[in-house]
Scaffold this motif. Structure first.
Motif, PDB file in Angstrom:
ATOM      1  N   ARG A 115      43.179  36.944  38.675  1.00  0.00           N
ATOM      2  CA  ARG A 115      44.327  36.937  37.757  1.00  0.00           C
ATOM      3  C   ARG A 115      45.246  38.126  37.993  1.00  0.00           C
ATOM      4  N   ASP A 116      44.651  39.289  38.237  1.00  0.00           N
ATOM      5  CA  ASP A 116      45.440  40.498  38.478  1.00  0.00           C
ATOM      6  C   ASP A 116      46.275  40.358  39.743  1.00  0.00           C
ATOM      7  N   LEU A 117      45.653  39.872  40.817  1.00  0.00           N
ATOM      8  CA  LEU A 117      46.378  39.695  42.077  1.00  0.00           C
ATOM      9  C   LEU A 117      47.495  38.663  41.927  1.00  0.00           C
ATOM     10  N   GLU A 118      47.227  37.586  41.224  1.00  0.00           N
ATOM     11  CA  GLU A 118      48.250  36.556  41.014  1.00  0.00           C
ATOM     12  C   GLU A 118      49.427  37.111  40.209  1.00  0.00           C
ATOM     13  N   ARG A 120      50.370  40.282  39.973  1.00  0.00           N
ATOM     14  CA  ARG A 120      51.110  41.253  40.791  1.00  0.00           C
ATOM     15  C   ARG A 120      51.926  40.565  41.876  1.00  0.00           C
ATOM     16  N   MET A 121      51.389  39.495  42.433  1.00  0.00           N
ATOM     17  CA  MET A 121      52.113  38.737  43.452  1.00  0.00           C
ATOM     18  C   MET A 121      53.341  38.070  42.842  1.00  0.00           C
ATOM     19  N   TYR A 130      53.843  46.783  49.814  1.00  0.00           N
ATOM     20  CA  TYR A 130      53.127  46.577  51.074  1.00  0.00           C
ATOM     21  C   TYR A 130      53.994  45.827  52.085  1.00  0.00           C
ATOM     22  N   ASN A 131      53.627  45.944  53.364  1.00  0.00           N
ATOM     23  CA  ASN A 131      54.376  45.230  54.399  1.00  0.00           C
ATOM     24  C   ASN A 131      53.980  43.746  54.409  1.00  0.00           C
ATOM     25  N   LYS A 132      54.674  42.953  55.222  1.00  0.00           N
ATOM     26  CA  LYS A 132      54.485  41.508  55.220  1.00  0.00           C
ATOM     27  C   LYS A 132      53.056  41.096  55.576  1.00  0.00           C
ATOM     28  N   VAL A 135      50.819  41.806  52.605  1.00  0.00           N
ATOM     29  CA  VAL A 135      51.079  40.831  51.536  1.00  0.00           C
ATOM     30  C   VAL A 135      50.432  39.490  51.888  1.00  0.00           C
ATOM     31  N   GLN A 136      50.503  39.129  53.150  1.00  0.00           N
ATOM     32  CA  GLN A 136      49.875  37.889  53.604  1.00  0.00           C
ATOM     33  C   GLN A 136      48.367  37.934  53.381  1.00  0.00           C
ATOM     34  N   ARG A 137      47.774  39.080  53.635  1.00  0.00           N
ATOM     35  CA  ARG A 137      46.329  39.227  53.424  1.00  0.00           C
ATOM     36  C   ARG A 137      45.967  39.136  51.944  1.00  0.00           C
ATOM     37  N   PHE A 138      46.833  39.681  51.085  1.00  0.00           N
ATOM     38  CA  PHE A 138      46.615  39.555  49.644  1.00  0.00           C
ATOM     39  C   PHE A 138      46.682  38.080  49.233  1.00  0.00           C
ATOM     40  N   GLN A 139      47.640  37.355  49.817  1.00  0.00           N
ATOM     41  CA  GLN A 139      47.776  35.934  49.492  1.00  0.00           C
ATOM     42  C   GLN A 139      46.552  35.156  49.964  1.00  0.00           C
TER      43      GLN A 139
END
Length: 236
Positions: A115-118, A120-121, A130-132, A135-139
């Motif tokens: 939930r926190d990551l969603e 923040r995203m 963060y760089n692209k 961010v892709q890794r977070f996704q």
């Protein structure tokens, strides 16, 4: 009140059991006959079992509790998820993770992280910091967590009831529910033990049409429970 139609179940192939060599002796009373080397399930028993189980589903929801839909076998996944989402109930359609019900602390931490990551995203916070590639890794992490826990991230506390489409495939879900005293409604094919669940419904657990027919009934019962809960709330 939601009720099963024997004609609908027959047309969906709910009566086709497994090969006679694979049967479970405790299913004897639910078997109508043999056709070739396969058992034919007695759909009158199926209808009678639904007549017992569906009111339990409705009463559970009317009492403000959730019904957890579980179906991790390949042919059932999409239908189970669609059914659960259509009536606002939690679901598990990927691999059942050990401790999903019994290890509350660990599962809660993972859902909180998701939930926190969603959040923040969605707010663009990760994109700003963060760089692209990062961010892709977070996704990717969000997607992985959603695959595991997305169906239960809105589930607060224990479900009031669990509906299992295949009692052999999802035996771990049944075991955890038993440990917690959560009643289980299960579709039980001719090769499974009906005493493994609280409400056993004899029927083909492989054919998609049959699975969909069962899910339609469960969804109807959930909606009846939701209607009853709304009336109770309005009367207060």
């Amino acid at each position: 009140m939601a009720s099963a139609d024997i004609k609908v179940l027959y047309e969906a192939g709910a009566h086709f059991g497994h090969k006679t060599s694979r049967w479970h002796p405790k299913m004897a009373s639910n078997i109508h006959s043999k056709r070739g080397d396969s058992h034919i399930i007695n759909l009158e028993k199926t209808v009678a079992a639904f007549d017992v189980a569906l009111p339990v589903v409705a009463k559970t929801v009317a009492a403000g509790k959730k019904v957890l839909f579980v179906g991790t076998k390949k042919q059932a996944k999409a239908a189970v998820q669609a059914a659960a989402e259509s009536c606002g109930q939690p679901f598990v359609t990927e691999r059942w993770i050990g401790g999903m019900l019994t290890n509350v602390d660990t599962i809660t931490r993972q859902i909180r992280k998701l939930r926190d990551l969603e959040k923040r995203m969605a707010a663009g916070e990760l994109e700003k910091r963060y760089n692209k590639l990062e961010v892709q890794r977070f996704q990717e992490e969000i997607d992985a967590l959603n695959t595991k826990y997305g169906g239960i991230k809105e589930l607060s506390g224990k479900p009031g009831l669990i509906v299992v489409i295949d009692t052999l495939v999802d035996v771990n879900a049944i075991r955890e529910a038993k440990n917690l005293g959560i009643p289980v409604v299960g579709i039980v094919d001719s090769n499974a033990n009906p005493s493994a669940v609280d409400y056993a419904i004899p029927g083909n657990d492989d054919a998609l049409k049959a699975i969909q027919a069962y899910l339609d009934l469960f969804v109807e019962a959930v909606r009846e429970g939701q209607g009853a809960a709304q009336k109770t709330a309005e009367a207060k």
